[in-house]
Design a protein around this motif. Structure first.
Motif, PDB file in Angstrom:
ATOM      1  N   PHE A  88       0.803  -1.213   0.000  1.00 49.05           N
ATOM      2  CA  PHE A  88       0.000   0.000   0.000  1.00 49.05           C
ATOM      3  C   PHE A  88       0.840   1.269   0.000  1.00 49.05           C
ATOM      4  O   PHE A  88       0.321   2.360  -0.201  1.00 49.05           O
ATOM      5  N   ASP A  89       2.138   1.144   0.257  1.00 49.67           N
ATOM      6  CA  ASP A  89       2.946   2.328   0.459  1.00 49.67           C
ATOM      7  C   ASP A  89       2.915   3.277  -0.733  1.00 49.67           C
ATOM      8  O   ASP A  89       2.951   4.491  -0.587  1.00 49.67           O
ATOM      9  N   TRP A  90       2.840   2.718  -1.914  1.00 49.55           N
ATOM     10  CA  TRP A  90       2.845   3.551  -3.098  1.00 49.55           C
ATOM     11  C   TRP A  90       1.601   4.423  -3.186  1.00 49.55           C
ATOM     12  O   TRP A  90       1.598   5.457  -3.863  1.00 49.55           O
ATOM     13  N   ALA A  91       0.552   4.044  -2.470  1.00 43.10           N
ATOM     14  CA  ALA A  91      -0.702   4.806  -2.538  1.00 43.10           C
ATOM     15  C   ALA A  91      -0.522   6.226  -2.005  1.00 43.10           C
ATOM     16  O   ALA A  91      -1.161   7.163  -2.485  1.00 43.10           O
ATOM     17  N   MET A  92       0.337   6.397  -1.008  1.00 49.04           N
ATOM     18  CA  MET A  92       0.546   7.733  -0.472  1.00 49.04           C
ATOM     19  C   MET A  92       1.168   8.638  -1.527  1.00 49.04           C
ATOM     20  O   MET A  92       0.847   9.825  -1.611  1.00 49.04           O
ATOM     21  N   ASP A  93       2.034   8.087  -2.369  1.00 48.05           N
ATOM     22  CA  ASP A  93       2.625   8.868  -3.442  1.00 48.05           C
ATOM     23  C   ASP A  93       1.608   9.195  -4.530  1.00 48.05           C
ATOM     24  O   ASP A  93       1.786  10.138  -5.289  1.00 48.05           O
ATOM     25  N   ALA A  94       0.543   8.381  -4.584  1.00 49.76           N
ATOM     26  CA  ALA A  94      -0.488   8.584  -5.606  1.00 49.76           C
ATOM     27  C   ALA A  94      -1.583   9.532  -5.149  1.00 49.76           C
ATOM     28  O   ALA A  94      -2.538   9.778  -5.878  1.00 49.76           O
ATOM     29  N   PHE A 124      -7.752  -1.292   3.117  1.00 43.50           N
ATOM     30  CA  PHE A 124      -6.880  -0.941   4.237  1.00 43.50           C
ATOM     31  C   PHE A 124      -5.615  -0.210   3.774  1.00 43.50           C
ATOM     32  O   PHE A 124      -4.511  -0.593   4.147  1.00 43.50           O
ATOM     33  N   SER A 125      -5.760   0.838   2.990  1.00 45.85           N
ATOM     34  CA  SER A 125      -4.584   1.613   2.607  1.00 45.85           C
ATOM     35  C   SER A 125      -4.364   2.742   3.607  1.00 45.85           C
ATOM     36  O   SER A 125      -5.301   3.212   4.260  1.00 45.85           O
ATOM     37  N   ARG A 126      -3.123   3.189   3.703  1.00 48.01           N
ATOM     38  CA  ARG A 126      -2.800   4.281   4.619  1.00 48.01           C
ATOM     39  C   ARG A 126      -3.515   5.566   4.197  1.00 48.01           C
ATOM     40  O   ARG A 126      -3.994   6.326   5.032  1.00 48.01           O
ATOM     41  N   LEU A 127      -3.575   5.804   2.891  1.00 45.75           N
ATOM     42  CA  LEU A 127      -4.238   7.001   2.391  1.00 45.75           C
ATOM     43  C   LEU A 127      -5.694   7.060   2.838  1.00 45.75           C
ATOM     44  O   LEU A 127      -6.153   8.068   3.384  1.00 45.75           O
ATOM     45  N   SER A 179     -11.366   6.342  -7.094  1.00 40.68           N
ATOM     46  CA  SER A 179     -12.098   5.082  -7.007  1.00 40.68           C
ATOM     47  C   SER A 179     -11.254   3.920  -7.518  1.00 40.68           C
ATOM     48  O   SER A 179     -11.219   2.841  -6.911  1.00 40.68           O
ATOM     49  N   VAL A 180     -10.561   4.146  -8.623  1.00 39.83           N
ATOM     50  CA  VAL A 180      -9.691   3.102  -9.178  1.00 39.83           C
ATOM     51  C   VAL A 180      -8.584   2.755  -8.184  1.00 39.83           C
ATOM     52  O   VAL A 180      -8.277   1.579  -7.947  1.00 39.83           O
ATOM     53  N   LEU A 181      -7.994   3.785  -7.592  1.00 37.01           N
ATOM     54  CA  LEU A 181      -6.934   3.561  -6.603  1.00 37.01           C
ATOM     55  C   LEU A 181      -7.454   2.758  -5.420  1.00 37.01           C
ATOM     56  O   LEU A 181      -6.796   1.815  -4.951  1.00 37.01           O
TER      57      LEU A 181
END
Length: 403
Positions: free
Chosen positions: A91-97, A345-348, A109-111
């Motif tokens: 999930f870490d990459w989600a914060m960059d997104a 369950f992503s950090r974002l 929504s896709v993310l």
């Protein structure tokens, strides 16, 4: 903003004077539970400290962290839990997104869907992980054959973050609900009646077929949300009736728009499924409280010979003049969230939900009427100060409740 130093600060002290109990009631909703953590952070800043926490599923976990820690440590421990279970490197990459996702609801929504897929495949750190091999290849009759995920990690997490001796000291009342798999009956585990262990908390969140039933003293239990997704009735209608200010934090909104796609149908179906008992429970409670109040007024007016009857004695057991304020804090989903929002369950997303809970609670706490004793024949007020995206200066019936 620290509400303890605001002009409204005296009202919070008045709340403790006006009510015997300040209860925090937390609904089930998986990954949405960080909204509840944000609500608690706002309550803590306002020095509105509950003396009773009651939860179902993820609400039970949040309750355990709150009741199982010293007041000054609770928010930090909640944050440690939520940051821990969203620390999956997938999930870490989600914060960059985040900047990209915020541009359009479609991208967001896709993310979210991608992150939810990762949770299905990889689990959530310190919470649950997929069974390998999966249950289809397990021996029938074994506990491993009854669920897709293993929650051993959750037990270790609870033992690290929660002081169960503190919970069992009864400094704060603690209640969590589950369903007996064998009988189908709802059960509450309450520290006023029994010694609470990690298994009681895990049982409240053992939602099949994702999670296996949890064994407690020879009986097996599933997630309490299968019967009722909110413990409000236990707090206001149980054996202990007190003048109560209850903050009910709901993760599913009873009201919503007509679906326009199959994805929206699935989302709306889940919202109705998990919020309907809340609506019915609130309506039932208001009706019962009106009857209790009427009985309490009527019984003293009966002739002495009628007051001495067994029927009058029975009615006297349920009659009282206790009063209740039920303050609804309801998470309203964003347009980009779908039916996967309870296992994304992503950090974002966790951070978004936490901030939303904090902001909603702060707005609600600025309304002094929620701290005042209710008047009228019912002896109960319900509030939803954020309904229709705006705060109301007067008591509302609460979402889905009769006005």
């Amino acid at each position: 903003m620290d509400l303890r130093t605001s002009p409204l600060a005296p009202l919070y002290g008045r709340a403790r004077d006006n009510f015997e109990s300040v209860a925090l009631v937390l609904q089930g909703g998986g990954a949405l539970g960080s909204y509840q953590a944000g609500v608690y952070e706002a309550l803590a800043e306002a020095d509105v400290c509950p003396n009773w926490v009651a939860g179902i599923s993820i609400g039970a976990i949040n309750c355990a962290i709150i009741a199982g820690n010293a007041p000054k440590e609770r928010v930090a421990k909640l944050r440690q839990f939520w940051e821990g279970i969203t620390a999956n490197p997938w999930f870490d990459w989600a914060m960059d997104a985040e900047r990209f996702a915020a541009k359009t609801s479609t991208a967001h929504s896709v993310l979210n869907q991608i992150n939810a897929g990762f949770a299905l495949m990889r689990g959530a750190t310190g919470f649950f992980e997929p069974r390998v091999p999966p249950p289809f290849f397990r021996m029938p009759g074994s506990i491993e054959a009854t669920s897709f995920y293993d929650t051993t990690g959750l037990k270790a997490t609870l033992e690290t973050l929660v002081d169960f001796d503190r919970i069992n000291s009864r400094e704060m009342r603690f209640s969590v609900g589950a369903v007996n798999v064998r009988t189908g009956n709802f059960a509450y585990f309450d520290n006023q009646k029994e010694t609470i262990r990690p298994e009681h908390v895990i049982a409240s969140g053992s939602l099949p077929p994702g999670f296996a039933a949890t064994e407690i003293d020879g009986e097996y239990y599933w997630d309490g949300g299968l019967v009722s997704n909110t413990p409000l009735q236990w707090v206001v209608e149980g054996e202990t009736r007190q003048d109560t200010l209850a903050f009910q934090v709901d993760l599913w909104s009873a009201e919503g728009k007509i679906p326009g796609s199959l994805v929206e149908v699935a989302t709306r179906q889940k919202e109705i499924q998990y919020s309907s008992r809340t609506r019915a429970g609130t309506n039932h409670f208001k009706r019962m409280q009106c009857l209790r109040y009427a009985l309490a007024n009527l019984l003293p007016q009966l002739p002495p010979e009628l007051q001495a009857t067994e029927e009058a004695k029975l009615l006297r057991e349920v009659a009282d003049h206790k009063v209740y304020n039920v303050v609804h804090l309801i998470y309203r989903s964003q347009k980009y969230e779908t039916d996967s929002k309870d296992y994304e369950f992503s950090r974002l997303t966790m951070t978004e939900h936490w901030k939303a809970g904090y902001a909603d609670a702060m707005k609600t706490l600025k309304h002094p009427e929620i701290f005042e004793r209710p008047t009228g024949r019912e002896g109960v007020f319900t509030f939803d100060m954020l309904k229709d995206s705006g705060a109301s200066p007067s008591p509302l019936a609460g979402e889905g409740a009769e006005p």
